[in-house]
Scaffold this motif. Structure first.
Motif, PDB file in Angstrom:
ATOM      1  N   GLU A  14     -27.432 -83.928  17.659  1.00 25.79           N
ATOM      2  CA  GLU A  14     -28.165 -85.174  17.885  1.00 25.79           C
ATOM      3  C   GLU A  14     -27.428 -86.328  17.231  1.00 25.79           C
ATOM      4  OE1 GLU A  14     -32.535 -87.264  17.109  1.00 25.79           O
ATOM      5  OE2 GLU A  14     -32.100 -85.321  16.210  1.00 25.79           O
ATOM      6  N   THR A  15     -27.331 -87.446  17.978  1.00 25.41           N
ATOM      7  CA  THR A  15     -26.816 -88.692  17.423  1.00 25.41           C
ATOM      8  C   THR A  15     -27.907 -89.746  17.598  1.00 25.41           C
ATOM      9  OG1 THR A  15     -25.859 -89.567  19.477  1.00 25.41           O
ATOM     10  CG2 THR A  15     -24.477 -88.055  18.175  1.00 25.41           C
ATOM     11  N   ASP A  16     -27.604 -90.975  17.252  1.00 26.70           N
ATOM     12  CA  ASP A  16     -28.581 -92.045  17.437  1.00 26.70           C
ATOM     13  C   ASP A  16     -28.912 -92.279  18.909  1.00 26.70           C
ATOM     14  OD1 ASP A  16     -28.778 -92.510  14.735  1.00 26.70           O
ATOM     15  OD2 ASP A  16     -27.389 -94.208  14.740  1.00 26.70           O
ATOM     16  N   THR A  17     -27.966 -91.958  19.816  1.00 26.22           N
ATOM     17  CA  THR A  17     -28.141 -92.299  21.233  1.00 26.22           C
ATOM     18  C   THR A  17     -28.353 -91.116  22.167  1.00 26.22           C
ATOM     19  OG1 THR A  17     -25.747 -92.306  21.584  1.00 26.22           O
ATOM     20  CG2 THR A  17     -26.775 -94.409  21.001  1.00 26.22           C
ATOM     21  N   LEU A  18     -28.103 -89.884  21.692  1.00 25.85           N
ATOM     22  CA  LEU A  18     -28.189 -88.750  22.613  1.00 25.85           C
ATOM     23  C   LEU A  18     -28.373 -87.428  21.906  1.00 25.85           C
ATOM     24  CD1 LEU A  18     -25.236 -87.118  22.456  1.00 25.85           C
ATOM     25  CD2 LEU A  18     -24.493 -89.107  23.725  1.00 25.85           C
ATOM     26  N   TYR A  19     -28.707 -86.413  22.722  1.00 29.92           N
ATOM     27  CA  TYR A  19     -28.688 -85.007  22.321  1.00 29.92           C
ATOM     28  C   TYR A  19     -27.601 -84.343  23.165  1.00 29.92           C
ATOM     29  CZ  TYR A  19     -33.383 -85.790  20.417  1.00 29.92           C
ATOM     30  OH  TYR A  19     -34.452 -86.255  19.722  1.00 29.92           O
ATOM     31  N   SER A  20     -26.868 -83.421  22.584  1.00 30.60           N
ATOM     32  CA  SER A  20     -25.841 -82.691  23.318  1.00 30.60           C
ATOM     33  C   SER A  20     -26.058 -81.200  23.094  1.00 30.60           C
ATOM     34  CB  SER A  20     -24.455 -83.102  22.837  1.00 30.60           C
ATOM     35  OG  SER A  20     -23.460 -82.381  23.523  1.00 30.60           O
ATOM     36  N   LEU A  21     -26.138 -80.439  24.189  1.00 32.38           N
ATOM     37  CA  LEU A  21     -26.299 -78.991  24.130  1.00 32.38           C
ATOM     38  C   LEU A  21     -25.020 -78.363  24.647  1.00 32.38           C
ATOM     39  CD1 LEU A  21     -29.199 -80.281  24.675  1.00 32.38           C
ATOM     40  CD2 LEU A  21     -29.844 -78.001  25.330  1.00 32.38           C
ATOM     41  N   THR A  22     -24.451 -77.459  23.877  1.00 28.95           N
ATOM     42  CA  THR A  22     -23.233 -76.771  24.275  1.00 28.95           C
ATOM     43  C   THR A  22     -23.534 -75.282  24.278  1.00 28.95           C
ATOM     44  OG1 THR A  22     -21.914 -78.499  23.234  1.00 28.95           O
ATOM     45  CG2 THR A  22     -20.801 -76.437  23.744  1.00 28.95           C
ATOM     46  N   MET A  23     -23.259 -74.626  25.412  1.00 28.52           N
ATOM     47  CA  MET A  23     -23.557 -73.193  25.497  1.00 28.52           C
ATOM     48  C   MET A  23     -22.434 -72.430  26.200  1.00 28.52           C
ATOM     49  SD  MET A  23     -26.684 -73.252  28.240  1.00 28.52           S
ATOM     50  CE  MET A  23     -27.569 -74.357  27.178  1.00 28.52           C
ATOM     51  N   GLU A  24     -22.313 -71.169  25.807  1.00 30.24           N
ATOM     52  CA  GLU A  24     -21.316 -70.277  26.396  1.00 30.24           C
ATOM     53  C   GLU A  24     -21.884 -69.622  27.646  1.00 30.24           C
ATOM     54  OE1 GLU A  24     -20.565 -67.489  23.273  1.00 30.24           O
ATOM     55  OE2 GLU A  24     -19.298 -68.892  22.153  1.00 30.24           O
ATOM     56  N   VAL A  25     -21.178 -69.782  28.767  1.00 30.17           N
ATOM     57  CA  VAL A  25     -21.577 -69.117  30.020  1.00 30.17           C
ATOM     58  C   VAL A  25     -20.323 -68.530  30.686  1.00 30.17           C
ATOM     59  CG1 VAL A  25     -23.709 -70.390  30.454  1.00 30.17           C
ATOM     60  CG2 VAL A  25     -21.559 -71.374  31.195  1.00 30.17           C
ATOM     61  N   PRO A  26     -19.702 -67.529  30.049  1.00 26.69           N
ATOM     62  CA  PRO A  26     -18.461 -66.976  30.593  1.00 26.69           C
ATOM     63  C   PRO A  26     -18.674 -66.339  31.969  1.00 26.69           C
ATOM     64  CG  PRO A  26     -19.304 -65.578  28.836  1.00 26.69           C
ATOM     65  CD  PRO A  26     -20.144 -66.818  28.853  1.00 26.69           C
ATOM     66  N   GLY A  27     -17.691 -66.523  32.820  1.00 26.34           N
ATOM     67  CA  GLY A  27     -17.723 -65.898  34.136  1.00 26.34           C
ATOM     68  C   GLY A  27     -18.554 -66.644  35.163  1.00 26.34           C
ATOM     69  N   THR A  45     -30.152 -72.116  34.588  1.00 24.86           N
ATOM     70  CA  THR A  45     -30.114 -70.766  35.152  1.00 24.86           C
ATOM     71  C   THR A  45     -28.798 -70.540  35.876  1.00 24.86           C
ATOM     72  OG1 THR A  45     -31.193 -71.504  37.186  1.00 24.86           O
ATOM     73  CG2 THR A  45     -32.628 -70.634  35.460  1.00 24.86           C
ATOM     74  N   SER A  46     -28.431 -69.286  36.033  1.00 24.04           N
ATOM     75  CA  SER A  46     -27.235 -68.933  36.809  1.00 24.04           C
ATOM     76  C   SER A  46     -27.405 -67.544  37.397  1.00 24.04           C
ATOM     77  CB  SER A  46     -25.990 -68.971  35.927  1.00 24.04           C
ATOM     78  OG  SER A  46     -26.001 -67.859  35.052  1.00 24.04           O
ATOM     79  N   LYS A  47     -26.663 -67.303  38.432  1.00 23.70           N
ATOM     80  CA  LYS A  47     -26.596 -65.990  39.063  1.00 23.70           C
ATOM     81  C   LYS A  47     -25.150 -65.536  39.058  1.00 23.70           C
ATOM     82  CE  LYS A  47     -30.784 -65.285  40.853  1.00 23.70           C
ATOM     83  NZ  LYS A  47     -31.596 -64.167  40.558  1.00 23.70           N
ATOM     84  N   VAL A  48     -24.914 -64.338  38.566  1.00 20.90           N
ATOM     85  CA  VAL A  48     -23.573 -63.771  38.550  1.00 20.90           C
ATOM     86  C   VAL A  48     -23.365 -62.988  39.835  1.00 20.90           C
ATOM     87  CG1 VAL A  48     -22.032 -62.149  37.388  1.00 20.90           C
ATOM     88  CG2 VAL A  48     -23.490 -63.639  36.049  1.00 20.90           C
ATOM     89  N   LEU A  61     -22.133 -60.769  30.199  1.00 18.56           N
ATOM     90  CA  LEU A  61     -22.106 -61.273  31.564  1.00 18.56           C
ATOM     91  C   LEU A  61     -23.397 -60.885  32.250  1.00 18.56           C
ATOM     92  CD1 LEU A  61     -18.460 -60.330  32.593  1.00 18.56           C
ATOM     93  CD2 LEU A  61     -19.297 -62.546  31.819  1.00 18.56           C
ATOM     94  N   GLY A  62     -23.976 -61.800  32.937  1.00 18.63           N
ATOM     95  CA  GLY A  62     -25.227 -61.533  33.638  1.00 18.63           C
ATOM     96  C   GLY A  62     -25.832 -62.831  34.111  1.00 18.63           C
ATOM     97  N   ASN A  63     -27.086 -62.778  34.474  1.00 23.93           N
ATOM     98  CA  ASN A  63     -27.800 -63.965  34.910  1.00 23.93           C
ATOM     99  C   ASN A  63     -28.299 -64.701  33.665  1.00 23.93           C
ATOM    100  OD1 ASN A  63     -27.463 -63.340  37.655  1.00 23.93           O
ATOM    101  ND2 ASN A  63     -29.152 -61.916  37.541  1.00 23.93           N
ATOM    102  N   GLY A  86     -15.925 -72.011  30.902  1.00 21.95           N
ATOM    103  CA  GLY A  86     -17.000 -71.148  30.431  1.00 21.95           C
ATOM    104  C   GLY A  86     -17.919 -71.780  29.398  1.00 21.95           C
ATOM    105  N   ILE A  87     -17.742 -73.071  29.141  1.00 18.90           N
ATOM    106  CA  ILE A  87     -18.600 -73.796  28.202  1.00 18.90           C
ATOM    107  C   ILE A  87     -19.355 -74.865  28.987  1.00 18.90           C
ATOM    108  CG2 ILE A  87     -18.730 -75.241  26.144  1.00 18.90           C
ATOM    109  CD1 ILE A  87     -17.757 -72.421  25.530  1.00 18.90           C
TER     110      ILE A  87
END
Length: 108
Positions: A14-27, A45-48, A61-63, A86-87
């Motif tokens: 979180e900063t004064d102006t935004l939220y940032s979400l970083t997640m691993e989604v390999p493949g 959501t994702s579908k592998v 690896l998965g949904n 993958g990020i």
């Protein structure tokens, strides 16, 4: 049949102006990933696609499925998502009225 769902590891900043979400989604490719904002929810959501059978895998690896409740200070019309190697990075901008404002001091 039970569908395997993976909750991706996520860092939230979180900063004064935004939220940032970083997640691993390999493949996962862009076309297999969906980021949705509806009411007070951010849904990722994702579908592998089924490919070759793996004998041993250390990657998760998965949904993928992740759900976040959004605070009232987020501007629902200003949400960006970017996938890079993958990020997944989701940027949620705060409403202007929620951001800190510096008050100028006048001298008389």
């Amino acid at each position: 049949m039970y569908e395997k769902r993976i909750v991706p590891l996520t860092d939230v900043y979180e900063t004064d102006t935004l939220y940032s979400l970083t997640m691993e989604v390999p493949g996962i490719e862009k076309d297999d990933l969906e980021v949705t904002v509806e009411n007070d929810q951010l849904l990722i959501t994702s579908k592998v696609k089924e490919e070759a059978e793996v004998d041993q895998s250390e990657l998760k690896l998965g949904n993928y499925y992740r759900n976040f409740t959004l605070s009232k200070d987020i501007d629902r019309s200003k949400v960006n998502a970017e996938l890079n190697n993958g990020i997944l990075t989701v940027t949620l901008f705060k409403k202007e009225e929620s951001q800190p404002k510096k008050i100028e001091i006048t001298v008389h």
